[in-house]
Design an enzyme around this catalytic site. Structure first.
Site, PDB file in Angstrom:
ATOM      1  N   CYS A 142      -3.023   1.594   6.919  1.00  0.00           N
ATOM      2  CA  CYS A 142      -3.615   0.775   7.902  1.00  0.00           C
ATOM      3  C   CYS A 142      -3.861   1.646   9.184  1.00  0.00           C
ATOM      4  O   CYS A 142      -4.657   1.212   9.795  1.00  0.00           O
ATOM      5  CB  CYS A 142      -2.281  -0.178   8.311  1.00  0.00           C
ATOM      6  SG  CYS A 142      -0.703   0.865   8.654  1.00  0.00           S
TER       7      CYS A 142
ATOM      8  N   GLU B 155       3.600  -5.433  12.298  1.00  0.00           N
ATOM      9  CA  GLU B 155       2.657  -4.397  12.187  1.00  0.00           C
ATOM     10  C   GLU B 155       1.448  -4.844  11.338  1.00  0.00           C
ATOM     11  O   GLU B 155       1.691  -4.990  10.163  1.00  0.00           O
ATOM     12  CB  GLU B 155       3.540  -3.054  11.733  1.00  0.00           C
ATOM     13  CG  GLU B 155       2.515  -1.819  12.087  1.00  0.00           C
ATOM     14  CD  GLU B 155       1.574  -1.419  10.715  1.00  0.00           C
ATOM     15  OE1 GLU B 155       0.591  -1.962  10.691  1.00  0.00           O
ATOM     16  OE2 GLU B 155       2.196  -0.907   9.645  1.00  0.00           O
TER      17      GLU B 155
ATOM     18  N   ASN C 175       0.760  -1.246   0.047  1.00  0.00           N
ATOM     19  CA  ASN C 175       0.108  -0.025  -0.051  1.00  0.00           C
ATOM     20  C   ASN C 175       0.903   1.267  -0.099  1.00  0.00           C
ATOM     21  O   ASN C 175       0.488   2.213  -0.648  1.00  0.00           O
ATOM     22  CB  ASN C 175      -0.820   0.006   1.144  1.00  0.00           C
ATOM     23  CG  ASN C 175      -0.362   0.040   2.576  1.00  0.00           C
ATOM     24  OD1 ASN C 175       0.666  -1.006   2.517  1.00  0.00           O
ATOM     25  ND2 ASN C 175      -0.798   0.487   3.554  1.00  0.00           N
TER      26      ASN C 175
ATOM     27  N   GLU D  12       7.678  -0.156  16.051  1.00  0.00           N
ATOM     28  CA  GLU D  12       8.976   0.398  15.024  1.00  0.00           C
ATOM     29  C   GLU D  12       9.076   1.697  15.414  1.00  0.00           C
ATOM     30  O   GLU D  12       8.326   2.572  16.210  1.00  0.00           O
ATOM     31  CB  GLU D  12       8.527   0.276  13.502  1.00  0.00           C
ATOM     32  CG  GLU D  12       8.272  -1.184  13.207  1.00  0.00           C
ATOM     33  CD  GLU D  12       7.929  -1.285  11.952  1.00  0.00           C
ATOM     34  OE1 GLU D  12       8.482  -1.621  11.185  1.00  0.00           O
ATOM     35  OE2 GLU D  12       6.679  -0.967  11.730  1.00  0.00           O
TER      36      GLU D  12
END
Length: 480
Positions: free
Chosen positions: A281, A247, A149, A460
């Site tokens: 997301c 993630e 994405n 992260e």
């Protein structure tokens, strides 16, 4: 027609199998590139190249690793327009979005972690039991698996901290949007980036991704993608006690209280729901609106959604491009059908679009807003990952929190209110890894990023990423 290659060591290679995957342009549905159909043999070669480079790269001073990373950032920055055009074509996103936000962010990722290579520090402790200092040592060869994405944006978000911490990388970009990762590999070769430090293997997840996860020479895996795939990776890594950072998906709530500050409110709400066709997301796919302003907010959002310009990503007037693939477009259409079956009222959109001209066969969906569904329906609990926004009303703060926390995901949330105390109360109780107050997608790269519940494991960003890609070793000196 582009023919992409793997980057293994300092060589640009086809897949060992000699086979290829078609890469489609979402706006036209036409094949525009061929991607190597890699497998475990390619991964094995990449791991061996990385192993050979590890001692040299890890022994460099942080300043020298930073110099190489900044050289790569400079080369990328000098070709932003070229990369933006490729990203737009490959992923279907509006050219302006790629040029003004996503490719510059990839440059920023490289520069930020280049600086981190020089600033990352260990701890020392004295006065309780001798003198202790902690070494933060690179792991060796690590695997980075990134999604389709935000192709280059998230690819660099993973490889940059891994390299900065002194590791060598075997990276797998998505086979759906592989072009800019290939271009970055070509840039690395062009500037003479040390051979074997960055390796890029293209191909399908079950073949290349699984081989990276399973290879005993890969000491850690950083993955961004679906929850289902993340769960399989976690299970595979558990058997060998391999470090893993995940993630995963999101079903993020946007909470709008009646006292939400009005300047810029609707512009940001629309962006949070529909940017990149909802294929982020962090998009707010569930909007919770205080009942006394529900009608006002709903009607304004519907009016704006109907005015969104959907079309050719090359057109400067386009605000929303196509979905990334035929399969994903079909999935989103199926989710809208499910919403209807559950009793949703479709306020706008709900159908595929066929823009005239070169994009008439592309995978476009109208911006869709629905209402009338409860918090535990499939529509409000399962990730759709498209231009679909579900609206729900609430009466008070407690109900807003109940609705927001009803989903099994916990990646992000945003809260809109002028009441500072309420903002702090709600943020503390939201089950999410990141909470925005009166904003959305505003990112300081120093901060930890990741989710809770079904949205992932680990963090992260900033020091969290540097710590993930290193092993802590404590040294204790007796001072008696």
């Amino acid at each position: 027609m582009l023919s992409l290659t793997q980057l293994i060591g300092d060589r640009a290679l086809p897949a060992a199998s000699g086979t290829w995957l078609d890469v489609h342009e979402p706006a036209t549905a036409r094949v525009h590139a061929l991607c190597p159909d890699g497998d475990a043999a390619d991964v094995a070669s990449a791991v061996e190249a990385a192993r050979s480079a590890c001692s040299g790269w890890s022994s460099l001073p942080g300043s020298e690793r930073a110099r190489w990373m900044n050289r790569l950032a400079d080369a990328l920055e000098s070709r932003i327009d070229e990369f933006a055009r490729a990203e737009s074509r490959d992923a279907g996103k509006p050219l302006a979005l790629a040029r003004d936000i996503e490719i510059p962010r990839a440059v920023s990722n490289l520069r930020f972690f280049a600086a981190a290579a020089m600033q990352f520090a260990s701890e020392s402790h004295q006065g309780q039991a001798g003198l202790n200092y902690t070494l933060r040592q690179p792991l060796g060869v690590v695997g980075c698996i990134s999604p389709w994405n935000l192709p280059l944006y998230l690819f660099t978000w993973k490889i940059a901290p891994a390299l900065a911490a002194g590791n060598c990388v075997v990276a797998k970009p998505s086979e759906v949007t592989p072009v800019t990762a290939w271009m970055l590999g070509e840039l690395a070769r062009e500037i003479g980036f040390p051979a074997g430090v960055l390796n890029i293997v293209h191909g399908l997840g079950p073949k290349v991704g699984q081989a990276i996860v399973d290879h005993p020479g890969v000491k850690a895996v950083s993955f961004t993608g679906s929850t289902a795939v993340g769960q399989r990776i976690a299970a595979a890594c558990a058997s060998s006690l391999k470090k893993v950072s995940l993630e995963l998906g999101g079903k993020n709530p946007t909470i709008v209280f009646a006292d939400a500050p009005r300047p810029g409110l609707f512009d940001t709400l629309m962006r949070s729901a529909f940017q990149n066709s909802g294929q982020i997301c962090l998009c707010g796919s569930r909007m919770l609106i205080e009942r006394r302003i529900y009608d006002e907010v709903r009607d304004e959002l519907v009016a704006r959604a109907r005015q969104l310009r959907v079309g050719d990503p090359d057109d400067p007037a386009t605000q929303q491009g196509p979905l990334v693939s035929r399969a994903h477009c079909d999935k989103v259409r199926g989710c809208i059908a499910t919403a209807r079956d559950e009793g949703a009222v479709v306020l706008c959109g709900g159908e595929a679009l066929q823009p005239p001209g070169r994009c008439e066969n592309g995978w476009f969906m109208a911006p869709t807003i629905i209402e009338g569904l409860g918090p535990y329906t499939r529509t409000n609990t399962e990730e759709i990952f498209g231009p679909v926004l579900s609206l729900q009303a609430f009466d008070d703060e407690e109900e807003a929190l109940t609705l927001a926390n009803a989903a099994s995901y916990g990646l992000s949330a945003s809260v809109w209110t002028s009441d500072l105390r309420r903002a702090h109360r709600v943020a503390e109780r939201l089950e999410a890894g990141i909470v925005w107050i009166n904003t959305w997608l505003e990112r300081d790269l120093r901060t930890p990023f990741g989710g809770v519940k079904q949205s992932g494991l680990g963090r992260e960003g900033g020091l969290e990423a540097m710590r993930f890609f290193t092993e802590a070793k404590n040294v204790c000196i007796n001072l008696g």
